[in-house]
Design a protein around this motif. Structure first.
Motif, PDB file in Angstrom:
ATOM      1  N   SER A 563      41.203  41.420  32.299  1.00  0.00           N
ATOM      2  CA  SER A 563      41.712  42.708  32.518  1.00  0.00           C
ATOM      3  C   SER A 563      40.702  43.524  32.999  1.00  0.00           C
ATOM      4  O   SER A 563      40.854  44.265  33.960  1.00  0.00           O
ATOM      5  CB  SER A 563      42.084  43.255  31.286  1.00  0.00           C
ATOM      6  OG  SER A 563      42.893  44.417  31.327  1.00  0.00           O
ATOM      7  N   SER A 565      37.902  42.773  34.699  1.00  0.00           N
ATOM      8  CA  SER A 565      37.574  42.224  36.016  1.00  0.00           C
ATOM      9  C   SER A 565      38.711  42.715  37.133  1.00  0.00           C
ATOM     10  O   SER A 565      38.400  43.128  38.133  1.00  0.00           O
ATOM     11  CB  SER A 565      37.562  40.523  36.020  1.00  0.00           C
ATOM     12  OG  SER A 565      36.524  40.347  35.187  1.00  0.00           O
ATOM     13  N   ALA A 566      40.005  42.570  36.575  1.00  0.00           N
ATOM     14  CA  ALA A 566      41.120  43.076  37.418  1.00  0.00           C
ATOM     15  C   ALA A 566      40.927  44.531  37.648  1.00  0.00           C
ATOM     16  O   ALA A 566      41.049  45.161  38.736  1.00  0.00           O
ATOM     17  CB  ALA A 566      42.250  42.838  36.923  1.00  0.00           C
ATOM     18  N   HIS A 567      40.377  45.502  36.728  1.00  0.00           N
ATOM     19  CA  HIS A 567      40.180  46.880  36.953  1.00  0.00           C
ATOM     20  C   HIS A 567      39.084  46.904  37.863  1.00  0.00           C
ATOM     21  O   HIS A 567      39.151  47.993  38.664  1.00  0.00           O
ATOM     22  CB  HIS A 567      40.007  47.425  35.551  1.00  0.00           C
ATOM     23  CG  HIS A 567      41.174  47.835  34.640  1.00  0.00           C
ATOM     24  ND1 HIS A 567      41.764  46.827  33.906  1.00  0.00           N
ATOM     25  CD2 HIS A 567      42.037  48.850  34.708  1.00  0.00           C
ATOM     26  CE1 HIS A 567      42.853  47.536  33.190  1.00  0.00           C
ATOM     27  NE2 HIS A 567      42.935  48.615  33.761  1.00  0.00           N
TER      28      HIS A 567
ATOM     29  N   ASP B  12      48.987  44.304  30.406  1.00  0.00           N
ATOM     30  CA  ASP B  12      48.220  44.424  31.354  1.00  0.00           C
ATOM     31  C   ASP B  12      48.885  44.803  32.604  1.00  0.00           C
ATOM     32  O   ASP B  12      49.168  44.144  33.631  1.00  0.00           O
ATOM     33  CB  ASP B  12      47.375  43.004  31.570  1.00  0.00           C
ATOM     34  CG  ASP B  12      46.446  42.854  30.602  1.00  0.00           C
ATOM     35  OD1 ASP B  12      45.748  43.708  30.179  1.00  0.00           O
ATOM     36  OD2 ASP B  12      46.270  41.699  30.389  1.00  0.00           O
ATOM     37  N   ILE B  14      47.335  46.430  35.235  1.00  0.00           N
ATOM     38  CA  ILE B  14      46.605  46.473  36.193  1.00  0.00           C
ATOM     39  C   ILE B  14      46.698  45.229  37.207  1.00  0.00           C
ATOM     40  O   ILE B  14      46.292  45.420  38.605  1.00  0.00           O
ATOM     41  CB  ILE B  14      45.112  46.345  35.606  1.00  0.00           C
ATOM     42  CG1 ILE B  14      44.246  46.611  36.739  1.00  0.00           C
ATOM     43  CG2 ILE B  14      44.715  44.920  34.938  1.00  0.00           C
ATOM     44  CD1 ILE B  14      44.007  47.854  37.375  1.00  0.00           C
ATOM     45  N   TYR B  15      47.160  44.180  36.783  1.00  0.00           N
ATOM     46  CA  TYR B  15      47.605  42.921  37.915  1.00  0.00           C
ATOM     47  C   TYR B  15      48.316  43.508  38.830  1.00  0.00           C
ATOM     48  O   TYR B  15      48.307  42.833  39.709  1.00  0.00           O
ATOM     49  CB  TYR B  15      47.762  41.771  36.999  1.00  0.00           C
ATOM     50  CG  TYR B  15      46.813  41.209  36.031  1.00  0.00           C
ATOM     51  CD1 TYR B  15      45.749  40.417  36.621  1.00  0.00           C
ATOM     52  CD2 TYR B  15      46.738  41.467  34.799  1.00  0.00           C
ATOM     53  CE1 TYR B  15      44.724  40.149  35.856  1.00  0.00           C
ATOM     54  CE2 TYR B  15      45.794  41.211  33.920  1.00  0.00           C
ATOM     55  CZ  TYR B  15      44.711  40.377  34.570  1.00  0.00           C
ATOM     56  OH  TYR B  15      43.665  39.904  33.609  1.00  0.00           O
ATOM     57  N   LEU B  18      46.229  45.401  41.102  1.00  0.00           N
ATOM     58  CA  LEU B  18      45.411  44.577  41.750  1.00  0.00           C
ATOM     59  C   LEU B  18      45.922  43.681  42.948  1.00  0.00           C
ATOM     60  O   LEU B  18      45.331  43.724  44.095  1.00  0.00           O
ATOM     61  CB  LEU B  18      44.606  43.411  40.790  1.00  0.00           C
ATOM     62  CG  LEU B  18      43.828  42.523  41.178  1.00  0.00           C
ATOM     63  CD1 LEU B  18      42.171  43.301  41.857  1.00  0.00           C
ATOM     64  CD2 LEU B  18      43.199  41.620  40.214  1.00  0.00           C
ATOM     65  N   ALA B 126      42.042  37.866  38.568  1.00  0.00           N
ATOM     66  CA  ALA B 126      41.055  38.934  38.288  1.00  0.00           C
ATOM     67  C   ALA B 126      39.817  38.627  39.153  1.00  0.00           C
ATOM     68  O   ALA B 126      39.204  39.382  39.823  1.00  0.00           O
ATOM     69  CB  ALA B 126      40.694  39.133  36.912  1.00  0.00           C
ATOM     70  N   GLU B 127      39.434  37.379  39.203  1.00  0.00           N
ATOM     71  CA  GLU B 127      38.040  36.877  39.959  1.00  0.00           C
ATOM     72  C   GLU B 127      38.500  36.836  41.379  1.00  0.00           C
ATOM     73  O   GLU B 127      37.466  37.129  42.162  1.00  0.00           O
ATOM     74  CB  GLU B 127      37.411  35.533  39.463  1.00  0.00           C
ATOM     75  CG  GLU B 127      37.131  35.505  37.870  1.00  0.00           C
ATOM     76  CD  GLU B 127      36.015  36.737  37.695  1.00  0.00           C
ATOM     77  OE1 GLU B 127      35.007  36.633  38.603  1.00  0.00           O
ATOM     78  OE2 GLU B 127      35.802  37.478  36.504  1.00  0.00           O
TER      79      GLU B 127
END
Lengths: 785, 367
Positions: A563, A565-567, B12, B14-15, B18, B126-127
């Motif tokens: 999470s 990392s996504a931010h 979450d 945020i994904y 993203l 995320a990575e």
């Protein structure tokens, strides 16, 4: 002229003189009376005095006790006993009290009168209303037992003069003389009017008084009255008026001082396993109550038979078992010593002890005998009890002390006393045994004990106590049966009674003592090891619970890692779209944020990885190459950030350990890594280097972990594998992964190695490295190509 | 063109941002939870191009009553049911979830495996959001392509981008029948993704191609292969680079004069370098570090080039006939790597594993 007529003439002639010789007149008158053919009467030979003293009182300390009791009977509050030159024959002993003293009449009619009934007719002392201990009127002849001469000085308050009478027992009281014919000069001397008391100066002591003998005197003095105030309670017949007490001073030391130790010893009784109280009431009903807080026991029992001869009495005892679990923290040796010194059930009569009951060599309740014969199978030797039976002259008239002051006359009343006290006591200690889950009788077949196994030293102790407590006569009998009659060893009769142990018994006791010492040394070592092990286990438990917390923490960290990392990725993207000038500072901040979170995620990732590797509990051969590869992969980012050059090699590549948990090998590598990081940081070296190499050595896999940190100080090579040994406290432990030192890391490594047939050692490092620790475990035994 | 979709999660958000913000072509909106049927209806009726869901949707009691909680597969099933009834509105559904939840909840739940086109770990998203985003776009486009030929029966095969004899040659009966009989676009997508894209056979991945060329890295020779139109351009190719195996085989026979796997890695690298000046490096055996091995496959575990003689067969119960059986190199066997990867050795080679475990090999194993 007849003899009778001749006597009358001499008497008449003497009476005619101005200063007639009254002694002669009295003697001749007696002869004249005795010459009467119509009657006869007893006369007393002067040698009888010797019998009343020297021959009647066996022990010199008993004799001294009699004289001290006399002082008590005379309402003294203090008696001072002073020895002079007591360590050699012919010394002097002075016994001085501050009692009522004696008038000439009392001296003449009581002190100088054999078997006076004075104390019998006046059993209560006039001033403090004490129940008088003496009764037979012969106790004072103990002075003759002690020395050859006596100077009696006695003073009565209100008189200006005191009386002094001298006695030369051996010189004047010779056999063949009529006791009536021996006169002792009474001398009057000036004294302060208020002063009172009696002083006995015993000269030419018949025996030496060694330190051991003086100690026995102390023991006797202190035991004249119960040394254990706690035991007194209702069992003692105490006067209801104010008595200043009775203090004995021996060679400058007072009973109060001596009792200081006994004061401590009184507290000792609180450690008893059980309290036993009982007695017989006026109706002849005997009851006993046993209370043990330690086992939760509180039980009462009534004796089935009526007790008809003893009269009412009370008894009180504390029951001890000399085992750690029964002493609640009290030292077993100390308790045992106390038991040997003061243990036993004593008899007190009118507050004064009656010897020898409760003495070490006495077994009046047959406790030692029946224990040694295994009639009793629970701990119930005399030394296991501290107690007393309290009798009084008024309530228990059937009991009489022997003239020798060495016990009660063993009449039917005494037998009944013995029988009922033993029965009540036995019921009590068997109840205690039952409450402790012990076997109480040999007939309890199939009994399953619920107690822990006894220690070797405890078993030896029991054996020791059993042998030591065997009645002396049995030992002597044994000695006589077994001793070579040509032996030069002193015979029991040559030795003081308490020390008269047959040689074989002494040898056996010595051997047992040696065995006990050895057993205690072994037990101590085992207990130390056990304590260290418990401490280690305790720390492992703490670490284990800490591990659970860390596991949860690691899980959460891992969960938020993506999470975050996504931010950060979104932030990067948003920042990159900003106009120049605004973008740069934000980009720097975003980059910094990325750096610190990466560091945090290293730890989270590691913990999560570790936890997943511990999920498998299966034992399996571990590929050393695979383990090192995984380890390297897992920490590669961390190692890069720490600027650590990490090299590894495994020869042969198929090297596999014996079946073990994969997580254990991971744990070994991790422990080495964290230690190395701390050490390299402290050494401030650059580049930092770690080299892991594994090889086969016979049946072992050898994994060498080297670094170029501080190295291991000489002398610490072995200590670093001890539990709680750590040098990390002084090192930089700021690193999240390396962490602080618990002193358990290498101990755990060592334990893992040991449990798989290997070990851990410090070895010489390769060129360029400063520390090399080698970890060995058995290799997989499978066939190799 | 931009595809629109939703990301459904209880934690979450945020994904969604993203996946929408790292480039053009995809706009994902975050959709909080609602009662399952309502949410499914609302999502389906908005005709999304893609829906991403988290597997665990019951971790935020503030968002949904725990008694009415459901998981991602439940929602996916509702959506798939609706798509079966209205295939023209079918769309890809992907799972985006935390690794441990995938391991602990999704993997054991076999019934959920066919519901999702792809599974992504949140860490991975995320990575590396861009490749994931590219695959999501590719999925959207792939579904669009499949739906475009949906009514055509055999025409569905056109999504591979082959025509005529070439299509007939590769479209074997198993694949053909499966695609023609597929009841909904998402079933056809699943057949293609799991049977063709994911398995070496008709198509080859970069790693597979490197192994077949006997080289360590494909990049020096990439342009040559592209020029020869070996690269796959069909459905889902935007998300997963693949190469046509039959075109590669034809080209390789021409280049090497024989089946390439009959030659050592060194020999093949030499040929490539000589013919194309490509400066390729021969692959190195994972077992003995030699390049003189006949590399033939990409290890199912480590993906490095492997030789048949130092490998064992992997167990793959769902492998279609047109795919090549996956293999595991001995290095992964001996180091236990295959166990960690949860890939089983096929029973036919089970006995060999014991031998491999203790087999000596030339050269040290080191970093």
């Amino acid at each position: 002229m007849s003899e009778q007529k001749k006597l009358r003439e001499i008497i008449s002639e003497e009476l005619g003189k101005d200063l007639p010789d009254w002694h002669l007149i009295e003697k001749l008158s007696r002869s004249e009376v005795d010459s009467n053919d119509d009657s006869v009467r007893f006369s007393v030979d002067a040698g009888h005095i010797q019998r009343l003293g020297l021959e009647l009182v066996a022990k010199q300390e008993t004799a001294l006790a009699e004289l001290i009791k006399n002082a008590y009977d005379a309402d003294a509050s203090q008696v001072v006993v002073t020895f002079k030159d007591h360590d050699r024959l012919g010394g002097q002993l002075t016994i001085e009290d501050n009692g009522l003293g004696m008038t000439l009449e009392v001296v003449r009619d009581s002190w100088m009168r054999l078997s006076t009934a004075h104390k019998q007719t006046q059993p209560i002392s006039p001033r403090y209303q004490r129940l008088r201990a003496g009764r037979k009127g012969i106790g004072r002849f103990a002075v003759q037992r002690l020395g050859k001469t006596l100077i009696l000085e006695t003073e009565v308050s209100g008189n200006e003069t005191g009386l002094r009478v001298s006695f030369d027992w051996d010189g004047h009281f010779e056999s063949g003389q009529d006791l009536n014919d021996i006169f002792n000069q009474v001398e009057q001397y000036q004294k302060p009017v208020e002063r009172e008391g009696t002083r006995l100066r015993i000269g030419l002591l018949r025996e030496t008084w060694s330190e051991a003998a003086l100690n026995r005197v102390w023991k006797m003095i202190l035991s004249l009255q119960s040394p254990f105030a706690e035991l007194v309670g209702d069992a003692m017949v105490l006067p209801e008026y104010v008595d200043p007490g009775f203090e004995v001073q021996l060679n400058g030391e007072s009973t109060r001082q001596r009792k200081t130790t006994l004061g401590i010893e009184s507290g000792f009784l609180q450690h008893a396993l059980a309290t036993i109280t009982g007695g017989v009431d006026a109706n002849g009903t005997a009851t006993v109550r046993v209370v043990s807080k330690k086992t939760g026991l509180d039980d009462t029992h009534t004796y089935e038979k009526k007790v008809v001869l003893t009269g009412p009495f009370l008894f009180n005892a504390r029951y001890f078992i000399y085992l750690p679990d029964a002493l609640s923290g009290l030292s077993v040796p100390l308790a045992r010593e106390m038991g040997a010194e003061y243990g036993g059930i004593r008899i007190y009569r009118n507050g004064f002890r009656v010897a020898p009951y409760g003495e070490r060599s006495d077994d009046w309740l047959r406790l030692d005998r029946d224990t040694s014969r295994r009639v009793i199978i629970v701990p119930a030797n005399n030394v296991n009890f501290f107690g007393q039976v309290s009798l009084s002259r008024e309530e228990n008239p059937n009991f009489e002390e022997t003239s020798s002051r060495e016990g009660l006359i063993e009449n039917e009343a005494f037998e009944e006393l013995r029988s009922v006290v033993r029965a009540l006591l036995e019921w009590a200690f068997l109840r205690v045994a039952s409450s402790r889950g012990r076997k109480q009788t040999t007939s309890q077949k199939g009994f399953v004990s619920t107690v822990r196994p006894r220690k070797p030293s405890e078993i030896i102790d029991t054996l020791y106590t059993s042998i030591e407590a065997t009645p002396l006569e049995d030992k002597i009998a044994a000695k006589h049966e077994s001793t070579d009659e040509h032996s030069d060893a002193p015979q029991p009769s040559d030795l003081p009674a308490p020390l008269a142990k047959p040689r074989e018994v002494v040898a056996a006791l010595q051997a047992l003592e040696q065995a006990r010492d050895e057993a205690i040394r072994w037990e101590t070592e085992v207990e130390l090891r056990e304590a260290a092990s418990l401490q280690y286990e305790e720390m492992l438990r703490i670490l284990s619970s800490l591990g659970l917390s860390i596991s949860v923490f690691g899980h959460e960290i891992k969960g938020i890692r993506s999470s975050v990392s996504a931010h950060l990725a979104v932030l990067d993207d948003q920042v990159s779209g900003l106009p120049a000038g605004v973008k740069e500072p934000l980009a720097v901040t975003a980059s910094g944020l990325k750096g610190v979170t990466s560091r945090m995620f290293d730890l989270g990732g590691y913990i999560a990885g570790l936890m997943s590797s511990t999920e498998s509990r299966e034992l399996q051969p571990i590929s050393v190459k695979g383990a090192i590869e995984r380890f390297h992969q897992q920490f590669s980012q961390y190692l890069d950030r720490q600027k650590i050059k990490f090299e590894w090699d495994v020869v042969p590549a198929h090297l596999r350990t014996i079946e073990m948990h994969a997580s254990e090998l991971d744990s070994v590598l991790l422990n080495f890594l964290t230690n190395s990081i701390k050490s390299m940081k402290a050494a401030k070296v650059m580049p930092r280097m770690i080299r892991v190499s594994a090889r086969e050595d016979g049946e072992l896999v050898v994994l060498s972990f080297e670094d170029n940190g501080l190295g291991i100080a000489e002398g610490n090579e072995h200590r670093i594998f001890d539990a709680f040994y750590t040098t990390a406290v002084n090192l930089d432990s700021d690193d999240g992964l390396a962490g602080p030192g618990t002193g358990l890391g290498l101990k755990i490594v060592s334990d893992i190695a040991t449990s798989y047939g290997g070990d851990v050692t410090v070895e010489s490092p390769s060129a360029g490295y400063t520390c090399n620790i080698e970890f060995r475990v058995r290799a997989d035994g499978a066939r190799k190509e | 063109m931009s595809y629109n979709g939703f990301f459904v999660d209880d934690l979450d958000e945020i994904y969604a941002t993203l996946l929408s913000s790292v480039g053009d072509g995809l706009a994902i909106k975050y959709r909080p939870l609602d009662e399952a049927a309502s949410l499914a209806g609302e999502l389906f009726n908005s005709h999304p191009d893609i829906v991403a869901v988290d597997f665990r949707l019951d971790e935020n009691p503030e968002m949904i009553d725990p008694n009415k909680a459901y998981n991602g597969s439940g929602l996916a099933q509702l959506l798939r049911d609706k798509a079966a009834a209205s295939p023209e509105y079918d769309f890809p559904i992907v799972l985006i979830s935390a690794e441990d939840k995938l391991e602990r909840f999704y993997r054991p739940d076999g019934t959920a495996h066919d519901l999702f086109d792809r599974i992504y770990k949140k860490d991975e998203v995320a990575e590396s959001p861009k490749p994931v985003r590219a695959q999501l776009i590719s999925l959207c486009k792939g579904y669009e392509d499949i739906k475009a030929v949906w009514r055509g029966g055999l025409e569905r095969l056109s999504v591979f981008g082959l025509y005529g004899e070439e299509l007939t040659a590769i479209a074997n009966q198993e694949l053909r029948a499966a695609l023609i009989s597929a009841g909904a676009p998402h079933i056809a997508a699943s057949i293609i993704l799991k049977g063709v894209i994911d398995r070496p056979g008709l198509l080859l991945s970069d790693n597979e191609l490197s192994a077949r060329l006997g080289i360590a890295d494909l990049r020096p020779i990439e342009s040559v292969l592209v020029d020869r139109q070996i690269q796959y351009q069909g459905v889902f190719s935007g998300g997963w680079r693949r190469w046509w195996a039959h075109r590669f085989d034809d080209w390789a026979r021409t280049v090497f004069g024989a089946r390439p796997t009959t030659m050592t890695g060194s020999a093949r690298a030499n040929v490539l370098n000589e013919n194309f000046g490509a400066n390729v490096k021969a692959a190195v055996s994972t077992w003995n570090k030699s390049s003189d091995e006949r590399f033939a496959f990409s290890c199912a575990v480590c993906e490095r080039p492997g030789e048949i003689r130092h490998s064992v067969a992997a167990f793959d119960p769902y492998a279609p006939k047109h795919s090549h059986r996956k293999r595991i190199c001995w290095d992964c066997v001996q180091t236990g790597r295959y166990v960690q990867a949860k890939i089983e050795v096929d029973d036919v080679d089970a006995n060999l594993v014991e031998d491999v475990m203790t087999k000596s090999r030339d050269g040290d194993a080191n970093s």
